[in-house]
Design an enzyme around this catalytic site. Structure first.
Site, short mmCIF file in Angstrom:
data_model
loop_
_atom_site.label_atom_id
_atom_site.label_comp_id
_atom_site.label_asym_id
_atom_site.label_seq_id
_atom_site.Cartn_x
_atom_site.Cartn_y
_atom_site.Cartn_z
N GLU A 25 44.38 104.94 28.99
CA GLU A 25 45.04 105.81 29.97
C GLU A 25 44.77 107.27 29.62
OE1 GLU A 25 48.47 103.50 32.03
OE2 GLU A 25 49.28 104.65 30.37
N GLY A 38 51.32 102.82 37.32
CA GLY A 38 52.62 103.46 37.36
C GLY A 38 53.13 103.54 38.80
N GLY A 39 53.00 104.73 39.39
CA GLY A 39 53.57 105.01 40.72
C GLY A 39 53.28 103.95 41.77
N GLY A 95 49.83 110.05 36.81
CA GLY A 95 50.78 110.66 37.73
C GLY A 95 50.25 111.92 38.39
N GLU A 130 53.45 108.83 27.37
CA GLU A 130 54.75 109.52 27.56
C GLU A 130 55.63 109.32 26.34
OE1 GLU A 130 55.53 107.76 31.38
OE2 GLU A 130 53.89 108.95 32.22
N HIS A 160 52.71 104.18 24.89
CA HIS A 160 52.37 104.91 26.13
C HIS A 160 52.32 106.41 25.84
CE1 HIS A 160 52.65 106.53 30.17
NE2 HIS A 160 52.19 105.37 30.59
N ASN A 207 53.85 99.39 35.44
CA ASN A 207 54.77 100.09 34.53
C ASN A 207 55.72 100.89 35.41
OD1 ASN A 207 56.09 101.73 32.73
ND2 ASN A 207 54.26 102.88 32.08
N TRP A 208 56.94 100.39 35.50
CA TRP A 208 57.91 101.03 36.41
C TRP A 208 58.50 102.32 35.83
CZ3 TRP A 208 61.39 96.62 38.87
CH2 TRP A 208 60.63 95.95 39.83
N LYS A 209 58.21 102.59 34.55
CA LYS A 209 58.78 103.78 33.90
C LYS A 209 60.30 103.81 34.15
CE LYS A 209 54.27 105.84 34.17
NZ LYS A 209 53.43 107.02 34.20
N SER A 229 46.69 106.91 37.81
CA SER A 229 46.52 107.09 39.26
C SER A 229 45.71 105.96 39.90
CB SER A 229 45.91 108.46 39.57
OG SER A 229 46.79 109.49 39.14
P1 13P Z 1 50.33 106.45 37.41
O1 13P Z 1 49.72 105.17 37.96
O2 13P Z 1 51.59 106.84 38.11
O3 13P Z 1 49.34 107.54 37.28
O4 13P Z 1 50.81 106.08 35.92
C1 13P Z 1 49.91 105.48 35.05
C2 13P Z 1 50.65 105.02 33.86
O5 13P Z 1 51.12 105.81 33.07
C3 13P Z 1 50.82 103.56 33.67
O6 13P Z 1 51.31 103.28 32.41
#
Ligand code: 13P
Length: 249
Positions: free
Chosen positions: A167, A234-235, A173, A97, A95, A9-11, A213
């Site tokens: 999640e 994510g990251g 994050g 967020e 998600h 997930n590149w956000k 994470s």
């Molecule tokens: P991180 O891997 O950056 O913690 O993000 C997780 C996430 O929200 C994937 O959708």
């Protein structure tokens, strides 16, 4: 046996040129990774660049959200048919967020999931508790509410096409991963909700990804849990070598 599924997930990161450069490095690193399904969920405007860069590889391209109407006066929204038209195969729904900053609710999660399925997009539906909910012992109750509102109203045939992502919000994050045991406990709780609603066969078949994470150095421990079928990353999905080493856990 459930095939592992690793989704990035590149956000809100990367432009079109960075997208192309990423795939040039990433594809050779996962060319032999047939042990698992792979997806990258890019920002809307870079989906055509991602689809072109992924080419005929096994890497599926997904979006991070969709709106439930097919078209209409919904300024700023993107529909399922539009995503399919640019070559998307999957889409993240609900998600945390989106829930936290954009007023997503279990009801809208359901509408978006149904819209994805109507358009033959594979939905990755996110659930997970916030830190205060975990600390007050409400994790399973929160997962149950999210499941009942966002997933349980689907038909069995629709549910069979869904992937769930667990999640925990406090792990996203923050560098604080859930321990493999904590994640597996939550996955078991979700799977038993699936058993109660859709039956044992559906519960055995549905893939539940862990997100929060996930990094190259903790993915192995997470994937050693039979309950964990993959990761939503994510990251660590933003850098080709790092995501490839997660894919190749
Ligand atoms: P991180 O891997 O950056 O913690 O993000 C997780 C996430 O929200 C994937 O959708």
């Amino acid at each position: 046996m459930r095939k592992p599924f690793m989704a990035g997930n590149w956000k809100m990161y990367k432009n079109a040129a960075e997208t192309a450069a990423y795939f040039e490095k990433f594809l050779p690193l996962v060319a032999a990774s047939t042990h698992c399904d792979i997806a990258i969920c890019a920002p809307f405007v870079n989906l055509p660049a991602a689809v072109a860069a992924a080419g005929a590889s096994r890497v599926e391209i997904g979006a991070q959200n969709l709106y439930w109407a097919k078209e209409g006066a919904f300024t700023g929204e993107i529909s399922g048919p539009m995503l399919v038209n640019v070559g998307c195969k999957c889409v993240i729904v609900g998600h945390s967020e989106r829930r936290q900053y954009f007023h997503e609710t279990d009801e809208t999660v359901l509408k978006r999931t149904q819209a994805a399925l109507e358009n033959v997009l594979h939905p990755i539906v996110c659930v997970g508790e916030r830190v205060e909910e975990r600390e007050s012992g409400k994790t399973e109750a929160v997962l149950q509410t999210q499941f009942e509102g966002g997933l349980a109203p689907l038909s069995p045939a629709q549910f069979a096409k869904v992937t769930i992502a667990y999640e925990p919000v406090w792990a996203i994050g923050t560098g604080k991963t859930a321990t493999p045991e904590m994640a597996a406990d939550a996955h078991r709780a979700i799977r038993s909700l699936v058993t109660a609603k859709f039956g044992a066969a559906a519960a055995q078949q549905v893939r539940i990804l862990y997100g929060g994470s996930v990094k190259p150095d903790n993915v192995k421990g997470l994937m050693a849990q039979p309950e964990i079928d993959g990761a939503l990353v994510g990251g660590a999905s933003l850098e080709p070598a790092s995501f490839a080493s997660i894919v190749n856990f």
